[in-house]
Design a protein around this motif. Structure first.
Motif, PDB file in Angstrom:
ATOM      1  N   UNK A  12     -37.686 -11.429   9.035  1.00  0.00           N
ATOM      2  CA  UNK A  12     -37.715 -12.063  10.351  1.00  0.00           C
ATOM      3  C   UNK A  12     -36.404 -12.753  10.695  1.00  0.00           C
ATOM      4  N   UNK A  13     -35.810 -13.416   9.692  1.00  0.00           N
ATOM      5  CA  UNK A  13     -34.532 -14.070   9.917  1.00  0.00           C
ATOM      6  C   UNK A  13     -33.414 -13.086  10.168  1.00  0.00           C
ATOM      7  N   UNK A  14     -33.451 -11.942   9.455  1.00  0.00           N
ATOM      8  CA  UNK A  14     -32.407 -10.924   9.650  1.00  0.00           C
ATOM      9  C   UNK A  14     -32.501 -10.300  11.027  1.00  0.00           C
ATOM     10  N   UNK A  15     -33.744 -10.072  11.519  1.00  0.00           N
ATOM     11  CA  UNK A  15     -33.900  -9.474  12.838  1.00  0.00           C
ATOM     12  C   UNK A  15     -33.454 -10.430  13.933  1.00  0.00           C
ATOM     13  N   UNK A  40     -30.134 -14.346   2.148  1.00  0.00           N
ATOM     14  CA  UNK A  40     -30.316 -15.589   2.899  1.00  0.00           C
ATOM     15  C   UNK A  40     -29.255 -16.618   2.548  1.00  0.00           C
ATOM     16  N   UNK A  41     -29.084 -16.890   1.258  1.00  0.00           N
ATOM     17  CA  UNK A  41     -28.084 -17.878   0.841  1.00  0.00           C
ATOM     18  C   UNK A  41     -26.666 -17.373   1.113  1.00  0.00           C
ATOM     19  N   UNK A  46     -33.446 -23.583  -2.741  1.00  0.00           N
ATOM     20  CA  UNK A  46     -32.703 -22.333  -2.601  1.00  0.00           C
ATOM     21  C   UNK A  46     -31.718 -22.134  -3.746  1.00  0.00           C
ATOM     22  N   UNK A  47     -31.491 -20.876  -4.114  1.00  0.00           N
ATOM     23  CA  UNK A  47     -30.613 -20.557  -5.248  1.00  0.00           C
ATOM     24  C   UNK A  47     -29.144 -20.823  -4.932  1.00  0.00           C
ATOM     25  N   UNK A  95     -39.633 -22.751   4.385  1.00  0.00           N
ATOM     26  CA  UNK A  95     -38.489 -23.677   4.475  1.00  0.00           C
ATOM     27  C   UNK A  95     -37.238 -23.097   3.815  1.00  0.00           C
ATOM     28  N   UNK A  96     -37.395 -22.255   2.786  1.00  0.00           N
ATOM     29  CA  UNK A  96     -36.256 -21.657   2.093  1.00  0.00           C
ATOM     30  C   UNK A  96     -35.628 -20.514   2.896  1.00  0.00           C
ATOM     31  N   UNK A  97     -36.264 -20.102   3.983  1.00  0.00           N
ATOM     32  CA  UNK A  97     -35.691 -19.081   4.850  1.00  0.00           C
ATOM     33  C   UNK A  97     -35.638 -17.697   4.253  1.00  0.00           C
ATOM     34  N   UNK A  98     -36.398 -17.450   3.179  1.00  0.00           N
ATOM     35  CA  UNK A  98     -36.385 -16.134   2.558  1.00  0.00           C
ATOM     36  C   UNK A  98     -35.468 -16.020   1.366  1.00  0.00           C
ATOM     37  N   UNK A  99     -35.044 -17.147   0.782  1.00  0.00           N
ATOM     38  CA  UNK A  99     -34.215 -17.116  -0.435  1.00  0.00           C
ATOM     39  C   UNK A  99     -34.852 -16.182  -1.451  1.00  0.00           C
ATOM     40  N   UNK A 100     -34.059 -15.305  -2.059  1.00  0.00           N
ATOM     41  CA  UNK A 100     -34.594 -14.256  -2.920  1.00  0.00           C
ATOM     42  C   UNK A 100     -34.902 -14.716  -4.337  1.00  0.00           C
TER      43      UNK A 100
END
Length: 456
Positions: free
Chosen positions: A450-453, A84-85, A73-74, A33-38
């Motif tokens: 995956x989101x970046x691609x 991501x953010x 998310x941060x 759900x966070x979409x890959x937040x670091x």
């Protein structure tokens, strides 16, 4: 070789073990759900959705449902900290800038007919640096001078190299002892104040040009802007700004007939050339009268672009791009420096290290204490906002985030079958840390890739 004889990395092994534990799916869903937040924030607590008409509790949520902690998310804007953010921040900035050019987000479409320009204000020269010059598609010599000409320290006064785009010498001084590092750092630290004076002077310049007093100008027109700071290779920022002339009530009011694009362009140049700011510490580093550089670019903006005019979409995209960048684009570091001993370990080029060291030296002297130079040494002295706007330029980032949160909450209520009910959420949440465990970081990285691609 059997599978049992393989030695798996610790994070992979931990993820496999986690997959066999109860609650794995809930744990996995919240990371996705966070979409890959670091660098997510951990919260503990509970929340309850209450029907306001009956007082009945419709739904309860606790951090216990997510393995004891709820992750959020941060929200960091910098791409080097959290890609991501940063993408979300960039998209929000684009919408904010675009709304002030073509309308939308509470701004009427008539704003597209107002006079507006895209201005770039640069820092002055503090010494010659290596640069890449192009003309008519051809790369030119860096700084052509007569052979044998040198500076007072014996270094060549020119450079005949045609630098490649990735040449590490770009931005480095031709002669470091000749470079005015104290002046560069002081300009950087007070560039925000210089921008503030520029805006005040711009209003005065327009009033003078039109024969109005400052009071009469305020009654007939309003100046609005949105700007972003971009680092150059030499480590100094320059400002890109959308500057617009509105009617007295802002974006949704009609500007007076004299508020033309030509008048605004001329006034921007005049104000930028005139504004000055006296730097502190003249007895220590000598007198410094701070100003903008001679390279001032002012270009009209139109909805679709024609001739020398820029399109609204191009300007919004350009400003949004730099809203997620920082001093790391100039080769600096993206974290604060807490001690002088840290300077010797910084992975930076010589020019950047000299700027950081100058910040640290000046920051320890009482005359420069108000500038907070040690606090902002990792930013090469710049402590201002990277993106900012005048109050009535357009919507706000807060409003955009609130609208997104309400949209998601509406979708969630509809999925739960309570979309049409009058509800309120009551809860108590507290901070409990941040970051990922090794197995969570592995999963988040795969989501991020995956989101970046997909975005590419």
């Amino acid at each position: 070789m059997t599978t049992s004889s393989l030695t798996l990395p610790k994070d992979v092994s931990a993820l496999i073990d986690r997959a066999g534990e109860p609650g794995f799916e809930a744990w996995r869903r919240q990371i996705i759900r966070l979409g890959g937040c670091a660098n997510p924030i951990h919260l503990v607590g509970t929340a309850t959705v209450v029907d306001t008409s009956t007082g009945e509790a419709l739904l309860s949520c606790s951090s216990d449902l997510y393995g004891g902690r709820l992750l959020t998310a941060c929200g960091n804007r910098r791409a080097t900290v959290c890609p991501t953010c940063a993408r979300i921040y960039q998209a929000d900035t684009y919408q904010l800038i675009r709304a002030g050019l073509v309308g939308g987000k509470t701004v009427g479409e008539e704003v597209s007919g107002h006079s507006r320009v895209f201005a770039t204000l640069t820092a002055p020269s503090f010494g010659a640096v290596h640069t890449r010059r192009e003309r008519d598609g051809r790369v030119r010599a860096c700084r052509p001078r007569q052979t044998g000409e040198s500076c007072p320290h014996g270094s060549p006064a020119g450079c005949h190299t045609r630098h490649a785009v990735d040449d590490p010498r770009l931005g480095e001084p031709l002669c470091p002892p000749c470079y005015d590092y104290a002046g560069a750092v002081l300009w950087q630290a007070q560039s925000g104040g210089l921008w503030h004076r520029f805006v005040l002077e711009l209003r005065r310049e327009i009033a003078r040009t039109t024969g109005l007093s400052r009071g009469e100008f305020g009654e007939s027109a309003r100046l609005s802007y949105a700007k972003v700071a971009e680092y150059q290779r030499r480590g100094l920022v320059h400002f890109h700004a959308v500057i617009r002339l509105d009617g007295p009530e802002g974006a949704n009011s009609t500007p007076p007939g004299w508020a033309t694009t030509a008048l605004l362009s001329q006034a921007v140049r005049g104000a930028a050339e005139r504004v000055r700011l006296l730097a502190p510490g003249p007895d220590i580093v000598g007198p410094r009268l701070l100003r903008f550089g001679e390279q001032i670019d002012v270009r009209p903006i139109s909805a679709f672009g024609a001739g020398e005019r820029l399109t609204s979409a191009a300007v919004a995209g350009y400003i949004a791009k730099y809203a997620t960048k920082g001093a790391e684009t100039a080769g600096a570091v993206d974290g604060r420096i807490y001690g002088a001993r840290d300077l010797v370990l910084l992975p930076v080029r010589a020019h950047v290290l000299r700027m950081i060291s100058t910040c640290w030296w000046l920051g320890g002297l009482p005359d420069f204490a108000p500038l907070g130079l040690r606090r902002w040494a990792h930013m090469l002295g710049y402590g201002g906002h990277f993106s900012s706007k005048s109050r009535r330029y357009s919507t706000t980032l807060t409003a955009l985030r609130q609208a997104r949160a309400e949209h998601r909450a509406k979708e969630q209520r509809a999925a739960l079958g309570i979309g049409s009910w009058p509800t309120v959420t009551v809860g108590t949440w507290s901070y409990a840390g941040r970051g990922y465990s090794p197995e969570a970081a592995l999963l988040a990285a795969s989501v991020r890739e995956g989101g970046a691609s997909r975005g590419a």
